[in-house]
Scaffold this motif. Sequence first.
Motif, PDB file in Angstrom:
ATOM      1  N   LYS A   1      22.909  40.480  47.682  1.00 48.63           N
ATOM      2  CA  LYS A   1      22.533  40.782  49.058  1.00 48.63           C
ATOM      3  C   LYS A   1      22.841  42.218  49.433  1.00 48.63           C
ATOM      4  O   LYS A   1      22.124  42.829  50.230  1.00 48.63           O
ATOM      5  N   SER A   2      23.936  42.753  48.881  1.00 43.80           N
ATOM      6  CA  SER A   2      24.336  44.120  49.221  1.00 43.80           C
ATOM      7  C   SER A   2      23.793  45.148  48.248  1.00 43.80           C
ATOM      8  O   SER A   2      24.119  46.336  48.352  1.00 43.80           O
ATOM      9  N   GLY A   3      22.977  44.715  47.280  1.00 42.09           N
ATOM     10  CA  GLY A   3      22.361  45.645  46.342  1.00 42.09           C
ATOM     11  C   GLY A   3      23.323  46.249  45.348  1.00 42.09           C
ATOM     12  O   GLY A   3      23.123  47.380  44.893  1.00 42.09           O
ATOM     13  N   ARG A   4      24.361  45.493  44.990  1.00 37.39           N
ATOM     14  CA  ARG A   4      25.350  45.997  44.032  1.00 37.39           C
ATOM     15  C   ARG A   4      25.415  45.082  42.826  1.00 37.39           C
ATOM     16  O   ARG A   4      24.810  44.004  42.805  1.00 37.39           O
ATOM     17  N   ASP A   5      26.150  45.520  41.806  1.00 36.01           N
ATOM     18  CA  ASP A   5      26.357  44.655  40.650  1.00 36.01           C
ATOM     19  C   ASP A   5      27.852  44.459  40.423  1.00 36.01           C
ATOM     20  O   ASP A   5      28.686  45.035  41.127  1.00 36.01           O
ATOM     21  N   ARG A   6      28.189  43.665  39.427  1.00 30.10           N
ATOM     22  CA  ARG A   6      29.588  43.287  39.179  1.00 30.10           C
ATOM     23  C   ARG A   6      30.478  44.489  38.896  1.00 30.10           C
ATOM     24  O   ARG A   6      31.684  44.460  39.176  1.00 30.10           O
ATOM     25  N   GLY A   7      29.899  45.548  38.350  1.00 26.89           N
ATOM     26  CA  GLY A   7      30.688  46.736  38.055  1.00 26.89           C
ATOM     27  C   GLY A   7      31.188  47.453  39.294  1.00 26.89           C
ATOM     28  O   GLY A   7      32.105  48.278  39.213  1.00 26.89           O
ATOM     29  N   ASP A   8      30.618  47.127  40.450  1.00 21.29           N
ATOM     30  CA  ASP A   8      31.038  47.743  41.707  1.00 21.29           C
ATOM     31  C   ASP A   8      32.120  46.942  42.409  1.00 21.29           C
ATOM     32  O   ASP A   8      32.504  47.282  43.539  1.00 21.29           O
ATOM     33  N   PHE A   9      32.612  45.893  41.756  1.00 22.75           N
ATOM     34  CA  PHE A   9      33.446  44.907  42.441  1.00 22.75           C
ATOM     35  C   PHE A   9      34.639  44.544  41.578  1.00 22.75           C
ATOM     36  O   PHE A   9      34.532  44.444  40.357  1.00 22.75           O
ATOM     37  N   ALA A  10      35.802  44.339  42.211  1.00 23.44           N
ATOM     38  CA  ALA A  10      37.020  43.984  41.485  1.00 23.44           C
ATOM     39  C   ALA A  10      37.500  42.606  41.905  1.00 23.44           C
ATOM     40  O   ALA A  10      37.600  42.317  43.101  1.00 23.44           O
ATOM     41  N   VAL A  11      37.799  41.759  40.942  1.00 21.89           N
ATOM     42  CA  VAL A  11      38.386  40.453  41.208  1.00 21.89           C
ATOM     43  C   VAL A  11      39.856  40.508  40.817  1.00 21.89           C
ATOM     44  O   VAL A  11      40.195  40.806  39.668  1.00 21.89           O
ATOM     45  N   SER A  12      40.721  40.240  41.797  1.00 17.71           N
ATOM     46  CA  SER A  12      42.165  40.259  41.574  1.00 17.71           C
ATOM     47  C   SER A  12      42.680  38.830  41.666  1.00 17.71           C
ATOM     48  O   SER A  12      42.416  38.123  42.642  1.00 17.71           O
ATOM     49  N   LEU A  13      43.419  38.397  40.660  1.00 20.38           N
ATOM     50  CA  LEU A  13      43.909  37.017  40.596  1.00 20.38           C
ATOM     51  C   LEU A  13      45.423  36.968  40.689  1.00 20.38           C
ATOM     52  O   LEU A  13      46.126  37.620  39.904  1.00 20.38           O
ATOM     53  N   LEU A  14      45.918  36.191  41.640  1.00 25.81           N
ATOM     54  CA  LEU A  14      47.335  35.863  41.710  1.00 25.81           C
ATOM     55  C   LEU A  14      47.547  34.691  40.761  1.00 25.81           C
ATOM     56  O   LEU A  14      47.152  33.564  41.056  1.00 25.81           O
ATOM     57  N   LEU A  15      48.137  34.967  39.607  1.00 23.18           N
ATOM     58  CA  LEU A  15      48.137  34.023  38.494  1.00 23.18           C
ATOM     59  C   LEU A  15      49.464  33.286  38.369  1.00 23.18           C
ATOM     60  O   LEU A  15      50.506  33.885  38.078  1.00 23.18           O
ATOM     61  N   LEU A  16      49.437  31.979  38.586  1.00 19.75           N
ATOM     62  CA  LEU A  16      50.618  31.160  38.349  1.00 19.75           C
ATOM     63  C   LEU A  16      51.019  31.280  36.890  1.00 19.75           C
ATOM     64  O   LEU A  16      50.204  31.058  35.990  1.00 19.75           O
ATOM     65  N   THR A  17      52.271  31.648  36.666  1.00 18.54           N
ATOM     66  CA  THR A  17      52.745  31.941  35.317  1.00 18.54           C
ATOM     67  C   THR A  17      54.095  31.267  35.091  1.00 18.54           C
ATOM     68  O   THR A  17      55.026  31.451  35.881  1.00 18.54           O
ATOM     69  N   ALA A  18      54.181  30.508  34.025  1.00 21.47           N
ATOM     70  CA  ALA A  18      55.447  29.848  33.670  1.00 21.47           C
ATOM     71  C   ALA A  18      55.892  30.366  32.311  1.00 21.47           C
ATOM     72  O   ALA A  18      55.216  30.158  31.301  1.00 21.47           O
ATOM     73  N   THR A  19      57.012  31.074  32.293  1.00 20.48           N
ATOM     74  CA  THR A  19      57.493  31.648  31.040  1.00 20.48           C
ATOM     75  C   THR A  19      59.012  31.693  31.035  1.00 20.48           C
ATOM     76  O   THR A  19      59.659  31.548  32.071  1.00 20.48           O
ATOM     77  N   GLY A  20      59.581  31.904  29.868  1.00 14.15           N
ATOM     78  CA  GLY A  20      61.027  31.994  29.733  1.00 14.15           C
ATOM     79  C   GLY A  20      61.400  32.306  28.298  1.00 14.15           C
ATOM     80  O   GLY A  20      60.652  32.000  27.364  1.00 14.15           O
TER      81      GLY A  20
END
Length: 347
Positions: free
Chosen positions: A206-225
């Motif tokens: 709709k905005s005339g852009r592609d995926r390269g113009d956009f950033a997806v940031s994920l808050l990632l549940l992480t279990a480690t030790g």
Amino acid sequence: MKVDGTLSVWGASEIVTEARRHEKMGYDGLWTSEAAHDPFLPLLLAAEHTDQLEVGTAIAVAFSRSPMQLAYTAHDLQSYSGGRFILGLGSQIKPHIERRFSMPWSRPAARMREYVAALHAIWSSWNDGTKLDFRGDFYTHTLMTPFFSPPPTPEGKPPKILVAAVGEAMTAVAGESADGLLAHAFTTERYLREVTLPTVEQGLVKSGRDRGDFAVSLLLLTATGRTEQEMANAVKHTRRQVAFYGSTPAYRAVLELHGWGELGDELNALSKSSREDKWQAMGALVDDEVLNAFAVVAEPGRLAAEIRRRYGALVDRVTFYTTYDIDTDVWGPVVQELGRRNFKSSD
């Protein structure tokens, strides 16, 4: 895939120490959130005492402020940081907007779309000299005189805007109007692939852009030790966090995609019960299949590879989300490993 940290201290000297530590460890950015403190003030200190670290809000509440008020704050932070500020926005929920902030609430997706457009119109008037004439259904900004116009930001670039979204309507707004999406922690690889990213793509078209113009940031549940005991503790607390989110009706769509709708019903009922051990009982309902769908569970040495395997093709930024205490030094090799691989893959 950039790696971002979260600021969890609020004393001035502690903020400086944490910002410097994150930059030294190789983090790309540092987020603040709006809960018991203002999210913007600590970022001024963090930006002052670092050179390359991006600083941003994840999230600042949009509807508790007018676009003009927020435009000034974000514009100044973009200038003070030398162009390193990212404005992460969230809508919050109706009770908080109306009863805590005493601000109007209606049609959150449509309001957020207009809010972002208003910010861009205001910034354009300051950076490019465009006449301010924004007229919307929720916000109107038509007055700007030289006395109230700040100098342009570095290179005339406004801050990037990332919109937090869970539902498809707000996700589409992010794709259509913003520079990126702040994906909620209660998501899965499959939900991102089958629901979130296709919805983002619709907005981008709709905005005339592609995926390269956009950033997806994920808050990632992480279990480690590093030890069996640390791993067991991490898994226990992560199960409970998944259960907590799973009990919320607003997030049910993620469970339903996997055929776990009944689990959501059970968790919701338990959350409303008077049982003293209800949080432990809710965590026990989250089996290994559900846990591993929502969280990356791995020893530190395998964490970077597992994150890249599952999310490398889906997200551009990741923030480790933990609900347990762990030595912060654990993350150093993980951040460095992801960074080295990023560098090699870009050659």
